[in-house]
Design a protein around this motif. Structure first.
Motif, PDB file in Angstrom:
ATOM      1  N   MET A 130      29.704  34.318  47.960  1.00 35.44           N
ATOM      2  CA  MET A 130      30.567  35.558  47.642  1.00 35.44           C
ATOM      3  C   MET A 130      29.949  36.686  47.899  1.00 35.44           C
ATOM      4  O   MET A 130      28.594  36.742  47.614  1.00 35.44           O
ATOM      5  CB  MET A 130      31.175  35.424  46.184  1.00 35.44           C
ATOM      6  CG  MET A 130      32.012  34.071  46.009  1.00 35.44           C
ATOM      7  SD  MET A 130      32.742  34.026  44.483  1.00 35.44           S
ATOM      8  CE  MET A 130      33.476  32.614  44.431  1.00 35.44           C
ATOM      9  N   LEU A 131      30.745  37.902  48.076  1.00 33.95           N
ATOM     10  CA  LEU A 131      30.243  39.131  47.897  1.00 33.95           C
ATOM     11  C   LEU A 131      29.664  39.362  46.546  1.00 33.95           C
ATOM     12  O   LEU A 131      30.353  38.911  45.773  1.00 33.95           O
ATOM     13  CB  LEU A 131      31.207  40.140  48.341  1.00 33.95           C
ATOM     14  CG  LEU A 131      31.490  40.006  49.869  1.00 33.95           C
ATOM     15  CD1 LEU A 131      32.737  40.976  50.183  1.00 33.95           C
ATOM     16  CD2 LEU A 131      30.420  40.434  50.807  1.00 33.95           C
ATOM     17  N   HIS A 132      28.841  40.206  46.426  1.00 38.85           N
ATOM     18  CA  HIS A 132      28.369  40.465  44.729  1.00 38.85           C
ATOM     19  C   HIS A 132      29.481  41.032  44.146  1.00 38.85           C
ATOM     20  O   HIS A 132      29.549  40.557  42.874  1.00 38.85           O
ATOM     21  CB  HIS A 132      27.301  41.647  44.960  1.00 38.85           C
ATOM     22  CG  HIS A 132      25.834  40.955  45.416  1.00 38.85           C
ATOM     23  ND1 HIS A 132      24.986  41.817  46.092  1.00 38.85           N
ATOM     24  CD2 HIS A 132      25.537  39.756  45.436  1.00 38.85           C
ATOM     25  CE1 HIS A 132      24.013  41.061  46.137  1.00 38.85           C
ATOM     26  NE2 HIS A 132      24.096  39.862  45.950  1.00 38.85           N
ATOM     27  N   LYS A 133      30.407  41.804  44.682  1.00 38.03           N
ATOM     28  CA  LYS A 133      31.531  42.546  43.669  1.00 38.03           C
ATOM     29  C   LYS A 133      32.428  41.349  43.283  1.00 38.03           C
ATOM     30  O   LYS A 133      32.871  41.132  42.052  1.00 38.03           O
ATOM     31  CB  LYS A 133      32.113  43.499  44.435  1.00 38.03           C
ATOM     32  CG  LYS A 133      33.288  44.293  43.723  1.00 38.03           C
ATOM     33  CD  LYS A 133      33.684  45.397  44.418  1.00 38.03           C
ATOM     34  CE  LYS A 133      34.943  46.260  43.610  1.00 38.03           C
ATOM     35  NZ  LYS A 133      35.493  47.253  44.477  1.00 38.03           N
ATOM     36  N   THR A 134      32.811  40.494  44.237  1.00 32.79           N
ATOM     37  CA  THR A 134      33.762  39.323  44.034  1.00 32.79           C
ATOM     38  C   THR A 134      33.044  38.248  43.406  1.00 32.79           C
ATOM     39  O   THR A 134      33.802  37.928  42.036  1.00 32.79           O
ATOM     40  CB  THR A 134      33.944  38.571  45.206  1.00 32.79           C
ATOM     41  OG1 THR A 134      34.550  39.532  46.401  1.00 32.79           O
ATOM     42  CG2 THR A 134      35.016  37.543  45.168  1.00 32.79           C
ATOM     43  N   LEU A 135      31.810  38.153  43.162  1.00 32.31           N
ATOM     44  CA  LEU A 135      31.240  37.031  42.133  1.00 32.31           C
ATOM     45  C   LEU A 135      31.291  37.468  40.693  1.00 32.31           C
ATOM     46  O   LEU A 135      31.387  36.847  39.884  1.00 32.31           O
ATOM     47  CB  LEU A 135      29.589  36.950  42.716  1.00 32.31           C
ATOM     48  CG  LEU A 135      28.835  35.970  41.956  1.00 32.31           C
ATOM     49  CD1 LEU A 135      29.521  34.598  41.842  1.00 32.31           C
ATOM     50  CD2 LEU A 135      27.459  35.764  42.166  1.00 32.31           C
ATOM     51  N   ALA A 136      30.907  39.137  40.676  1.00 29.36           N
ATOM     52  CA  ALA A 136      31.070  39.549  39.476  1.00 29.36           C
ATOM     53  C   ALA A 136      32.189  39.380  38.803  1.00 29.36           C
ATOM     54  O   ALA A 136      32.553  39.330  37.536  1.00 29.36           O
ATOM     55  CB  ALA A 136      30.281  41.067  39.490  1.00 29.36           C
ATOM     56  N   LYS A 137      33.323  39.751  39.552  1.00 23.10           N
ATOM     57  CA  LYS A 137      34.664  39.602  38.768  1.00 23.10           C
ATOM     58  C   LYS A 137      34.793  38.275  38.545  1.00 23.10           C
ATOM     59  O   LYS A 137      35.693  37.976  37.520  1.00 23.10           O
ATOM     60  CB  LYS A 137      35.796  40.152  39.806  1.00 23.10           C
ATOM     61  CG  LYS A 137      35.801  41.804  40.265  1.00 23.10           C
ATOM     62  CD  LYS A 137      36.945  42.250  41.068  1.00 23.10           C
ATOM     63  CE  LYS A 137      36.684  43.750  41.079  1.00 23.10           C
ATOM     64  NZ  LYS A 137      37.972  44.347  41.946  1.00 23.10           N
ATOM     65  N   THR A 138      34.604  37.204  39.596  1.00 25.09           N
ATOM     66  CA  THR A 138      34.822  35.994  39.153  1.00 25.09           C
ATOM     67  C   THR A 138      34.161  35.446  37.771  1.00 25.09           C
ATOM     68  O   THR A 138      34.661  34.716  37.128  1.00 25.09           O
ATOM     69  CB  THR A 138      34.383  34.913  40.395  1.00 25.09           C
ATOM     70  OG1 THR A 138      35.022  35.526  41.400  1.00 25.09           O
ATOM     71  CG2 THR A 138      34.707  33.366  40.015  1.00 25.09           C
ATOM     72  N   LEU A 139      32.847  35.816  37.768  1.00 25.92           N
ATOM     73  CA  LEU A 139      31.988  35.302  36.459  1.00 25.92           C
ATOM     74  C   LEU A 139      32.867  36.118  35.396  1.00 25.92           C
ATOM     75  O   LEU A 139      32.837  35.353  34.144  1.00 25.92           O
ATOM     76  CB  LEU A 139      30.519  35.684  36.767  1.00 25.92           C
ATOM     77  CG  LEU A 139      30.009  35.028  37.852  1.00 25.92           C
ATOM     78  CD1 LEU A 139      28.476  35.349  37.788  1.00 25.92           C
ATOM     79  CD2 LEU A 139      29.873  33.378  37.231  1.00 25.92           C
TER      80      LEU A 139
END
Length: 263
Positions: A3-12
């Protein structure tokens, strides 16, 4: 594909603070959680299997907004997120389920359900989720049925940790209905428990001093030629049941021998 970093941060962030119970996750009262438990949960999602500790550290270094920090193998909620770790007591449904490893069967029957290294032990309304949670810790697992409403009526406190998930500090065995095992399974389990006890006892026992191949332990008997006064081996005499009887005047005789060697 990562994932893109921003998307991964929101998911976590969503998993750890909004819906942790959907992943079988919960926070200790101090706002911490072992990273390995989060990692095990993420491994069940093919899209998140790439996430490691280094991934979380990378997101933090890049300045992405995460509700946690990673410290010595534990996730810690940031100050503004500590409310996520506060669970309220709530009356449970009539039945809940607890997953556990098969080798814990006898301990569950004697001591009940205990949290191990965590502050709480999780219980689930869905037996499949209980099994899924247990399989993160081993492949050979069982699921016990908990008479939750009856236990709550007798003073056991249940904390609501999210949709379909409850936490207890400890659950006595009288409220746990263990699955029935065949006679062969019980015998196998007892043999495994006995083997584990033997290994634990051997490990706790002090190890015997190992002999070096070709080495000889020097005792008094090896020095008789050099020191005649040491000719009598007290240890050997004791082993053979003899007493220390040298007779009268043995000191005078020893002094004479020493004078002879000095001349």
């Amino acid at each position: 594909m990562k994932m893109l970093h921003k998307t991964l941060a929101k998911t976590l962030s969503t998993i750890l603070t909004c819906v942790p119970a959907e992943y079988g996750l919960f926070w200790d009262p101090d706002g911490t959680m072992p990273w390995k438990e989060c990692y095990w949960a993420l491994q069940e999602d093919p899209a998140l299997r790439f996430v490691r500790e280094s991934t979380v550290r990378e997101l933090l270094l890049l300045g992405h907004d995460l509700p946690v920090v990673l410290e010595e193998g534990r996730l810690r909620l940031c100050d503004g997120q500590r409310g996520v770790a506060q669970y309220e007591p709530m009356d449970p449904p009539e039945r809940l389920f607890a997953g556990f490893r098969r080798r814990q069967y006898q301990a569950m029957g004697k001591m009940g359900l205990r949290p191990g290294g965590r502050a709480f032990a999780p219980l689930f309304q869905d037996p499949a989720m209980a099994e899924r949670w247990a399989r993160r810790r081993g492949t050979d697992v069982l699921v016990a049925e908990i008479r939750a409403a009856e236990a709550a009526g007798n003073g056991v406190v249940f904390l609501k940790a999210g949709d379909g998930m409850y936490l207890v500090e400890m659950l006595p065995p009288q409220w746990i209905d263990l699955p029935r095992l065949s006679a062969n399974e019980r015998e196998k389990m007892e043999a495994q428990a006995q083997l584990a006890r033997e290994k634990k006892r051997k490990k706790a026992a002090p190890a015997a001093e190992a002999d070096i191949p070709g080495a000889v332990r020097i005792g008094r008997r090896h020095l008789r030629g050099m020191f005649p006064e040491a000719a009598y081996d007290h240890e050997e005499g004791a082993r053979k049941g003899r007493t220390n009887k040298k007779g009268k005047g043995w000191k005078k005789g020893a002094r004479k021998e020493r004078r002879k060697r000095e001349l």
